[in-house]
Enzyme design. Structure first.
Site, PDB file in Angstrom:
ATOM      1  N   ARG A  51       0.892  -1.180   0.000  1.00 34.27           N
ATOM      2  CA  ARG A  51       0.000   0.000   0.000  1.00 34.27           C
ATOM      3  C   ARG A  51       0.924   1.222   0.000  1.00 34.27           C
ATOM      4  NH1 ARG A  51      -5.203   1.307   3.707  1.00 34.27           N
ATOM      5  NH2 ARG A  51      -6.050  -0.006   2.067  1.00 34.27           N
ATOM      6  N   HIS A 101      -7.404   0.904  -6.292  1.00 34.89           N
ATOM      7  CA  HIS A 101      -7.608  -0.027  -5.162  1.00 34.89           C
ATOM      8  C   HIS A 101      -8.309  -1.261  -5.730  1.00 34.89           C
ATOM      9  CE1 HIS A 101      -7.743  -1.368  -1.181  1.00 34.89           C
ATOM     10  NE2 HIS A 101      -8.570  -0.510  -0.610  1.00 34.89           N
ATOM     11  N   GLN A 125     -10.153  -3.892  -3.468  1.00 34.36           N
ATOM     12  CA  GLN A 125     -11.420  -3.368  -2.954  1.00 34.36           C
ATOM     13  C   GLN A 125     -12.516  -3.527  -4.007  1.00 34.36           C
ATOM     14  OE1 GLN A 125     -12.116  -1.740   0.228  1.00 34.36           O
ATOM     15  NE2 GLN A 125     -14.108  -2.309  -0.554  1.00 34.36           N
ATOM     16  N   ASP A 164     -17.319   6.878  -0.620  1.00 32.30           N
ATOM     17  CA  ASP A 164     -16.008   6.742   0.015  1.00 32.30           C
ATOM     18  C   ASP A 164     -15.697   8.106   0.629  1.00 32.30           C
ATOM     19  OD1 ASP A 164     -13.392   6.056   0.721  1.00 32.30           O
ATOM     20  OD2 ASP A 164     -12.606   6.198  -1.328  1.00 32.30           O
ATOM     21  N   CYS A 221     -16.461   1.508   1.047  1.00 33.98           N
ATOM     22  CA  CYS A 221     -15.252   0.694   1.229  1.00 33.98           C
ATOM     23  C   CYS A 221     -14.736   0.761   2.659  1.00 33.98           C
ATOM     24  CB  CYS A 221     -14.166   1.123   0.255  1.00 33.98           C
ATOM     25  SG  CYS A 221     -13.717   2.858   0.399  1.00 33.98           S
ATOM     26  N   ARG A 281     -13.396  -8.620   1.519  1.00 37.93           N
ATOM     27  CA  ARG A 281     -11.973  -8.348   1.272  1.00 37.93           C
ATOM     28  C   ARG A 281     -11.164  -9.601   1.610  1.00 37.93           C
ATOM     29  NH1 ARG A 281      -9.849  -3.324   1.462  1.00 37.93           N
ATOM     30  NH2 ARG A 281      -8.038  -4.456   0.682  1.00 37.93           N
TER      31      ARG A 281
HETATM   32  N1   CP Z   1     -11.137  -0.322   2.582  1.00 36.35           N
HETATM   33  C1   CP Z   1      -9.885  -0.367   3.006  1.00 36.35           C
HETATM   34  O1   CP Z   1      -8.933  -0.510   2.213  1.00 36.35           O
HETATM   35  O2   CP Z   1      -9.716  -0.251   4.355  1.00 36.35           O
HETATM   36  P1   CP Z   1      -8.353  -0.011   5.109  1.00 36.35           P
HETATM   37  O3   CP Z   1      -7.836   1.332   4.666  1.00 36.35           O
HETATM   38  O4   CP Z   1      -8.670  -0.038   6.582  1.00 36.35           O
HETATM   39  O5   CP Z   1      -7.376  -1.078   4.724  1.00 36.35           O
HETATM   40  N1  NVA Z   2      -9.969   6.700  -1.107  1.00 42.48           N
HETATM   41  C1  NVA Z   2      -9.561   6.249   0.211  1.00 42.48           C
HETATM   42  C2  NVA Z   2      -9.788   4.785   0.325  1.00 42.48           C
HETATM   43  C3  NVA Z   2      -9.530   4.213   1.704  1.00 42.48           C
HETATM   44  C4  NVA Z   2      -9.701   2.723   1.752  1.00 42.48           C
HETATM   45  C5  NVA Z   2      -8.106   6.586   0.428  1.00 42.48           C
HETATM   46  O1  NVA Z   2      -7.305   6.437  -0.507  1.00 42.48           O
HETATM   47  O2  NVA Z   2      -7.766   7.009   1.528  1.00 42.48           O
END
Ligand code: CP
Ligand code: NVA
Length: 309
Positions: free
Chosen positions: A103, A130, A133, A223, A263, A291
């Site tokens: 990530r 993502h 997701q 989101d 999400c 997930r």
């Molecule tokens: N939806 C999601 O990716 O959650 P986290 O940021 O907690 O991993």
């Molecule tokens: N769009 C959000 C998604 C979190 C799972 C971010 O990137 O923070």
């Protein structure tokens, strides 16, 4: 064989449909305690430049259920790109581990990890996309409606990483994708052009008026308005997005059968009200659970079976 899972653009419709069908079948097996554990003695390195609840826990639990282990590497301790280059990090991890989940802020960082290592690399969210997701979301929609083709997903909020992966998933899986966002927060025109180039039948559009955008929605998705890394823009964004809240008034304009997905994490009373969230909590928490199920199937395919055919 495709060794990595970096973006949904890499895969064709059949490959994504197979992953969804297999996830639904595997979910039943594991929930019945009959899942297999093909990753004995294998380790997944999990690199995080940003915070996480779902992604970290679901990958770690998936590795445990598959008979392997996961090791958590946070940016402050490994210094990806600062203490050590992406290429050296990738080569070292490939010598000790069997897969990498990352990530990161920059999408190129995940691409570089994949380029320089000969083990599978999975995108656990970048500023660009993502994909895990979006695939868990497609599994959730499939479970609820029994099919994906012909359904409409309306994304209300920011044209961000999650919206981009959902738009791609919808184009590949025969769903209509509507983005309802303020002016200047759309996904790039070039993104939609490329999507249409590759998928001439893709039905994707931007409708700035949320009431109009949800009129034919089967799924209403939202989101955060402030993605990780955008914290300094918080007050500006809260103002710009104020009319894009998923609330009872907006839902009253949608078909009765529409479900709301998120999400997570959710910022209640910003992008979604308690009322809208709580009325859809079963779907939203099943989405979070999925997930785990999607990623367990994905890790099985990438790490035990050698990649996506
Ligand atoms: N939806 C999601 O990716 O959650 P986290 O940021 O907690 O991993
Ligand atoms: N769009 C959000 C998604 C979190 C799972 C971010 O990137 O923070």
């Amino acid at each position: 064989m495709i060794k990595d899972f970096i973006t949904l653009e890499q895969f064709n419709t059949g490959q994504l449909e197979n992953l969804i069908e297999r996830t639904i079948a595997d979910k039943k097996l594991y929930l019945a305690g009959k899942g297999s554990a093909p990753l004995t003695r294998q380790t997944l390195a999990m690199i995080f430049e940003k915070p996480s609840l779902r992604t970290r826990v679901s990958f770690e639990v998936a590795m445990t259920q598959l008979g392997g282990a996961a090791t958590y590497l946070d940016q402050t301790s490994i210094g990806l790109g600062t203490r050590e280059s992406a290429s050296d990090t990738a080569c070292v991890l490939a010598k000790m581990c069997d897969g990498i989940m990352a990530r990161t802020f920059s999408h190129k960082m995940v691409e570089d990890l994949a380029k320089y290592s000969d083990i599978p690399v999975v995108n656990g969210l970048t500023d660009y996309s993502h994909p895990c997701q979006a695939m868990a979301d497609m599994v959730t929609v499939h479970e609820h409606f029994g099919k994906l083709k012909g359904k409409t997903l309306t994304f209300v909020g920011d044209g961000n990483n999650v919206a981009r992966s959902l738009a791609t998933a919808c184009a590949k899986l025969g769903m209509r994708f509507i983005l309802s966002c303020p002016h200047n927060y759309e996904l790039e025109e070039k993104f939609f052009e490329d999507l249409l180039d590759k998928h001439p039948k893709a039905d994707s559009l931007v409708l700035h008026e949320p009431g109009l955008a949800v009129k034919e929605a089967d799924v209403i998705y939202t989101d955060t308005w402030i993605s990780m890394g955008q914290e300094e823009e918080k007050s500006k964004r809260l103002h710009i997005f104020r009319n894009y809240q998923v609330n009872a008034q907006l839902l009253s304009l949608a078909p009765k059968h529409a479900i709301v997905l998120h999400c997570l994490p959710a910022y209640r009373d910003y992008e979604i009200t308690d009322e809208a969230f709580d009325a859809n909590a079963t779907h939203i928490f099943n989405e979070a659970e999925n997930r785990l199920h999607f990623q367990r199937t994905l890790l099985n395919v990438l790490m035990a079976e050698g990649g996506i055919e």
